[in-house]
Scaffold this active site. Structure first.
Site, PDB file in Angstrom:
ATOM      1  N   SER A 141       3.725  85.959  34.986  1.00 36.28           N
ATOM      2  CA  SER A 141       3.885  84.998  33.748  1.00 36.28           C
ATOM      3  C   SER A 141       3.884  85.592  32.576  1.00 36.28           C
ATOM      4  CB  SER A 141       2.798  83.711  33.810  1.00 36.28           C
ATOM      5  OG  SER A 141       2.911  83.181  32.228  1.00 36.28           O
ATOM      6  N   ARG A 149      12.374  87.490  25.606  1.00 39.78           N
ATOM      7  CA  ARG A 149      12.489  88.073  27.047  1.00 39.78           C
ATOM      8  C   ARG A 149      13.860  88.838  27.032  1.00 39.78           C
ATOM      9  NH1 ARG A 149      11.138  82.628  30.392  1.00 39.78           N
ATOM     10  NH2 ARG A 149       8.840  82.652  29.863  1.00 39.78           N
ATOM     11  N   GLY A 186      14.729  65.834  37.356  1.00 41.90           N
ATOM     12  CA  GLY A 186      14.828  64.689  38.127  1.00 41.90           C
ATOM     13  C   GLY A 186      13.857  63.530  38.399  1.00 41.90           C
ATOM     14  N   LEU A 220      10.974  68.805  38.049  1.00 46.74           N
ATOM     15  CA  LEU A 220      10.391  68.036  36.847  1.00 46.74           C
ATOM     16  C   LEU A 220      11.764  67.256  36.071  1.00 46.74           C
ATOM     17  CD1 LEU A 220       8.165  70.622  35.331  1.00 46.74           C
ATOM     18  CD2 LEU A 220       7.729  68.475  36.229  1.00 46.74           C
TER      19      LEU A 220
HETATM   20  C1  LIG Z   1       8.265  81.683  38.779  1.00 43.80           C
HETATM   21  C2  LIG Z   1       8.793  81.000  37.357  1.00 43.80           C
HETATM   22  C3  LIG Z   1       7.891  80.510  36.587  1.00 43.80           C
HETATM   23  C4  LIG Z   1       8.283  79.850  35.371  1.00 43.80           C
HETATM   24  N1  LIG Z   1       7.604  79.547  34.230  1.00 43.80           N
HETATM   25  C5  LIG Z   1       8.013  78.547  33.381  1.00 43.80           C
HETATM   26  C6  LIG Z   1       6.896  78.193  32.350  1.00 43.80           C
HETATM   27  O1  LIG Z   1       5.935  78.548  32.346  1.00 43.80           O
HETATM   28  N2  LIG Z   1       7.588  77.597  31.435  1.00 43.80           N
HETATM   29  C7  LIG Z   1       8.876  77.014  31.556  1.00 43.80           C
HETATM   30  O2  LIG Z   1       9.041  76.159  30.593  1.00 43.80           O
HETATM   31  N3  LIG Z   1       9.698  77.280  32.504  1.00 43.80           N
HETATM   32  C8  LIG Z   1       9.375  77.900  33.411  1.00 43.80           C
HETATM   33  N4  LIG Z   1      10.142  78.136  34.499  1.00 43.80           N
HETATM   34  C9  LIG Z   1      11.382  77.700  34.460  1.00 43.80           C
HETATM   35  C10 LIG Z   1      11.295  76.414  35.015  1.00 43.80           C
HETATM   36  O3  LIG Z   1      10.244  76.396  36.024  1.00 43.80           O
HETATM   37  C11 LIG Z   1      12.675  75.801  35.684  1.00 43.80           C
HETATM   38  O4  LIG Z   1      13.660  75.897  34.533  1.00 43.80           O
HETATM   39  C12 LIG Z   1      12.432  74.122  35.714  1.00 43.80           C
HETATM   40  O5  LIG Z   1      11.340  73.846  36.503  1.00 43.80           O
HETATM   41  C13 LIG Z   1      13.573  73.619  36.517  1.00 43.80           C
HETATM   42  O6  LIG Z   1      13.347  72.237  36.905  1.00 43.80           O
HETATM   43  P1  LIG Z   1      14.513  71.039  37.067  1.00 43.80           P
HETATM   44  O7  LIG Z   1      13.990  69.972  37.641  1.00 43.80           O
HETATM   45  O8  LIG Z   1      15.591  71.562  36.390  1.00 43.80           O
HETATM   46  O9  LIG Z   1      14.959  72.046  38.811  1.00 43.80           O
HETATM   47  P2  LIG Z   1      14.151  72.237  39.863  1.00 43.80           P
HETATM   48  O10 LIG Z   1      12.768  72.302  39.789  1.00 43.80           O
HETATM   49  O11 LIG Z   1      14.810  73.764  40.464  1.00 43.80           O
HETATM   50  O12 LIG Z   1      14.618  71.062  40.976  1.00 43.80           O
HETATM   51  C14 LIG Z   1      15.562  71.103  41.592  1.00 43.80           C
HETATM   52  C15 LIG Z   1      15.936  69.736  42.477  1.00 43.80           C
HETATM   53  O13 LIG Z   1      17.046  69.567  42.691  1.00 43.80           O
HETATM   54  C16 LIG Z   1      16.883  69.276  44.224  1.00 43.80           C
HETATM   55  N5  LIG Z   1      18.598  69.951  44.756  1.00 43.80           N
HETATM   56  C17 LIG Z   1      19.141  70.982  44.198  1.00 43.80           C
HETATM   57  N6  LIG Z   1      20.456  71.046  44.947  1.00 43.80           N
HETATM   58  C18 LIG Z   1      20.288  70.004  45.744  1.00 43.80           C
HETATM   59  C19 LIG Z   1      21.255  69.290  46.210  1.00 43.80           C
HETATM   60  N7  LIG Z   1      22.592  69.849  46.628  1.00 43.80           N
HETATM   61  N8  LIG Z   1      21.054  68.179  46.887  1.00 43.80           N
HETATM   62  C20 LIG Z   1      19.956  67.570  46.834  1.00 43.80           C
HETATM   63  N9  LIG Z   1      18.834  67.820  46.139  1.00 43.80           N
HETATM   64  C21 LIG Z   1      19.200  69.096  45.656  1.00 43.80           C
HETATM   65  C22 LIG Z   1      16.042  70.084  44.912  1.00 43.80           C
HETATM   66  O14 LIG Z   1      15.555  69.843  46.090  1.00 43.80           O
HETATM   67  C23 LIG Z   1      14.733  70.038  43.786  1.00 43.80           C
HETATM   68  O15 LIG Z   1      14.120  68.732  43.733  1.00 43.80           O
HETATM   69  C24 LIG Z   1       9.646  79.149  35.260  1.00 43.80           C
HETATM   70  C25 LIG Z   1      10.634  79.623  36.535  1.00 43.80           C
HETATM   71  C26 LIG Z   1      10.077  80.486  37.504  1.00 43.80           C
HETATM   72  C27 LIG Z   1      11.043  80.848  38.702  1.00 43.80           C
END
Ligand SMILES: Cc1cc2nc3c(=O)[nH]c(=O)nc-3n(C[C@H](O)[C@H](O)[C@H](O)COP(=O)(O)OP(=O)(O)OC[C@H]3O[C@@H](n4cnc5c(N)ncnc54)[C@H](O)[C@@H]3O)c2cc1C
Length: 665
Positions: A284, A337, A45, A43
């Site tokens: 959740s 939490r 990136g 979300l």
């Molecule tokens: C089960 C669960 C339920 C959740 N529910 C909620 C909720 O209801 N509400 C809420 O606010 N939050 C919730 N969260 C937390 C939230 O989902 C995450 O914190 C958030 O989606 C993280 O988004 P992000 O884009 O930062 O990272 P991510 O979605 O983890 O994306 C990481 C990206 O980086 C890429 N990547 C990583 N390392 C590398 C690398 N070395 N080289 C190339 N690409 C790489 C991956 O391929 C991916 O595209 C939940 C988490 C979990 C585990």
């Protein structure tokens, strides 16, 4: 290097607007001359890549999955916060700001959190415009529910699939730009290093995970949106691939790493079932809107439940201990939490856990079935005294709200949660720590930005539910696209960045060296063997409660395990082919370094705050005891080994919020 968080001057509520009004802009024609690398298309990136490309920059995006659609963000279930006040229940930008700072146990930056609350409302409008199917109420307006640590309903949701729907929105926005050629998407690529030229981030080294080829990619700025590092614990609710490699490699190239010990342990997960498990499943937090958490009051009932001679549904109301409602009457089951997790641990440690290992409490919907059912019976003119009918009607309502979560529970545990209460236990879920960034989301390396869960973010010592999605999308859609222009305005005449410089060669060589060492090691144990061992140290000694003795032991044990790993890990296959074990080995190698810094950070922080609970620092009632001396962000500078890392402190100043005892009673 002194830390400069670059917080704009002026009144809190005007800071962001004034800052946007004053920073440099890059005109549309010049944006076409600038390349930006975005690593990670979850979300954070994904929204950043789409927005930057829409603005006119040339974006090169990377993810290790076969599609951005599979980022860990897809797992988010419960919802996303925004201060829309659609429920008319007293919400406001200030309240969201206040709840988030208090929720984070007064360990976050006021200015960032206020900006987050301000832009939260734009996120909902943006996503609705993209077609994200948020839940709607009877009249067709957007619906809300409540999450822990707040007294209003401000969480927007799409059943139990909010992350998936939001990610499809960001992905379609990205796809439009991929179609226009403004985003060059590199799936199945793993970033192994960041390349610094003349002190500025100018590119990355990535491995093509399908062919094994090592590639150089250049840009004028690099953005990391690479997610959290909770998988250092081995068992967690994270996607199996989530890792710290990109953030850690950035740290090794000069980006400070902030608050590594701040981890959120989520109270509502399916309990561990055995030694062969590789993943934990979240139920959740939204379920705490309607589910009531309890354990039996008497040990004899606990034993009877454990040996199967008593069913939980047979236990009389007066023999149940709804311990959250008892201890925290104002917030009840919706305490934050960290509070709910510790309370479950306290009951289980005291011997009241309800499963065979004694590590589970009940989450019970029986009251909700009857409450909703009675209302339905009343609305439909049916017999409100017919318990069976009322229960059935109530179950239908609950099914509409949380059906997929109930189904998931039944599939995993093989028990029907409509018939018997769910069993839950806390599990590692989110990392509040991460790469240190200033107000502009830039790390301590010029031109290197970090967004979403990968940065140390706006959540302080504890993240309230539904705030990670808000922060990731705020960063990607509404903050970074402005702030990065301020930096790039100086780069409009730089021209393309060459990948032939000595810095690119050196970074490529260093990545190749690590890979060669791993594939030629020929040891005796698998990567998972070491990862599981690390996870056990982390959970037992740096988990829900920490103390000096355990943390010191953890530091030594992790360092020893790291040495053993490098001597004895076995990676089958070769470097120049698809080799999942090799990819995993690189990630675990970085967890083994991060883990030590994590324990070191927890040791230094001699207080309890949010997700960091030190046994030595608690009130007589067992609540977290914060200490004024620790009102700072710890930002660690890499100096060769985790043990040598140097601590820098960013003092946190609260001018708009009174720092008080964090009570939810
Ligand atoms: C089960 C669960 C339920 C959740 N529910 C909620 C909720 O209801 N509400 C809420 O606010 N939050 C919730 N969260 C937390 C939230 O989902 C995450 O914190 C958030 O989606 C993280 O988004 P992000 O884009 O930062 O990272 P991510 O979605 O983890 O994306 C990481 C990206 O980086 C890429 N990547 C990583 N390392 C590398 C690398 N070395 N080289 C190339 N690409 C790489 C991956 O391929 C991916 O595209 C939940 C988490 C979990 C585990």
């Amino acid at each position: 290097m002194a830390l400069d968080s670059k917080i704009p001057q002026g009144p809190l509520a005007d800071k962001w607007t004034n800052h946007k009004n004053k920073i440099n802009l890059v005109n549309p024609a010049n944006k076409r001359l600038i390349d930006i690398i975005v690593v990670g298309t979850g979300l954070a990136g994904g929204s950043a890549a789409a927005t930057l490309a829409e603005l006119g920059y040339n974006v090169k995006a990377f993810c290790f999955q076969d599609s951005p659609r599979r980022a860990h963000s897809i797992a988010a279930q419960g919802g996303i916060n925004a201060a829309k006040n659609y429920q008319g229940d007293g919400d406001s930008t200030y309240r969201l700001f206040y709840d988030t700072v208090k929720g984070g146990d007064y360990r976050s930056r006021e200015s960032n959190v206020h900006r987050l609350a301000e832009v939260s409302t734009n996120i909902i409008d943006q996503c609705v415009a993209q077609g994200v199917p948020f839940a709607r109420d009877y009249g067709g307006l957007l619906d809300n529910r409540s999450f822990g640590g707040v007294l209003v309903s401000r969480t927007f949701y799409a059943k139990g699939q909010t992350g998936q729907q939001l990610l499809l929105g960001a992905y379609s926005a990205m796809n439009r730009q991929i179609g226009r050629g403004k985003i060059k998407m590199h799936t199945r690529h793993e970033m192994l290093d960041v390349v610094i030229v003349d002190g500025k981030a100018r590119g990355i080294i990535a491995r093509n995970l399908v062919t094994g080829e090592i590639e150089r990619h250049s840009a004028h700025a690099v953005v990391l949106g690479t997610g959290g590092y909770g998988n250092a614990f081995y068992l967690s609710t994270y996607a199996m691939g989530s890792n710290v490699t990109a953030a850690w490699k950035a740290h090794k190239r000069g980006a400070y790493f902030a608050n590594p010990c701040y981890t959120q342990i989520h109270p509502t997960c399916i309990p561990v079932s055995g030694d062969h498990q590789s993943k934990l499943t979240l139920m959740s937090e939204s379920l705490r809107n309607d589910g009531r958490i309890w354990v039996p009051k008497h040990k004899k009932d606990v034993e009877a439940i454990r040996d199967g001679s008593l069913k939980p549904t047979q236990l009389a109301e007066e023999d149940r201990d709804y311990y959250l409602e008892r201890r925290y009457p104002a917030f009840g089951n919706l305490v934050p939490r960290d509070v709910a997790s510790r309370a479950a641990k306290e009951r289980c440690d005291a011997g009241y856990g309800v499963n065979k290992t004694g590590e589970a409490v009940y989450l019970d919907f029986a009251s909700a079935f009857m409450r909703y059912g009675k209302e339905q019976a009343h609305v439909k003119g049916l017999d409100e005294d017919d318990d069976a009918l009322v229960r059935k009607l109530g179950q239908e309502i609950v099914k509409n709200k949380y059906g997929n979560l109930f189904q998931m529970y039944e599939k995993i545990v093989d028990q029907n949660p409509y018939e018997t209460p769910m069993m839950i236990y806390p599990a590692v879920h989110y990392t509040m720590g991460g790469v240190w960034v200033d107000y502009n989301l830039m790390t301590t390396v010029p031109g290197l930005y970090c967004i979403g869960e990968a940065n140390f973010s706006d959540h302080g010592a504890n993240r309230l539910g539904a705030s990670a999605l808000m922060q990731g999308l705020a960063d990607g859609y509404f903050v970074l696209p402005y702030t990065i222009g301020d930096y790039l305005a100086d780069d409009i005449r730089t021209g393309p960045i060459s990948i032939e410089s000595k810095e690119f060669v050196e970074a490529e060589n260093s990545a190749t060296e690590i890979i060669d060492k791993l594939v030629n090691n020929n040891g005796t144990h698998s990567v998972d063997y070491f990862h599981k061992k690390l996870g056990k140290i982390m959970w037992n000694k740096c988990g829900m409660a920490r103390n000096e003795k355990d943390l010191k032991e953890a530091i030594t044990e992790i360092a020893e395990l790291r040495e053993e790993f490098w001597n004895d890990v076995k990676i089958p296959g070769k470097a120049d082919e698809y080799n999942e074990e090799l990819a995993k080995a690189g990630r675990v190698a970085d967890f083994l370094e991060l883990g030590e810094l994590f324990a070191k950070d927890a040791l230094v922080r001699e207080e309890s705050a949010g997700g960091h609970f030190r046994d030595e620092y608690q009130t007589p009632e067992g609540e977290a005891m914060r200490r004024k001396e620790f009102q700072f962000v710890s930002a660690w500078e890499y100096k060769g080994e985790p043990k040598d890392a140097v601590l820098h402190k960013e003092e946190l100043v609260y001018e708009n919020i009174e720092v008080k005892e964090r009570s939810y009673k």
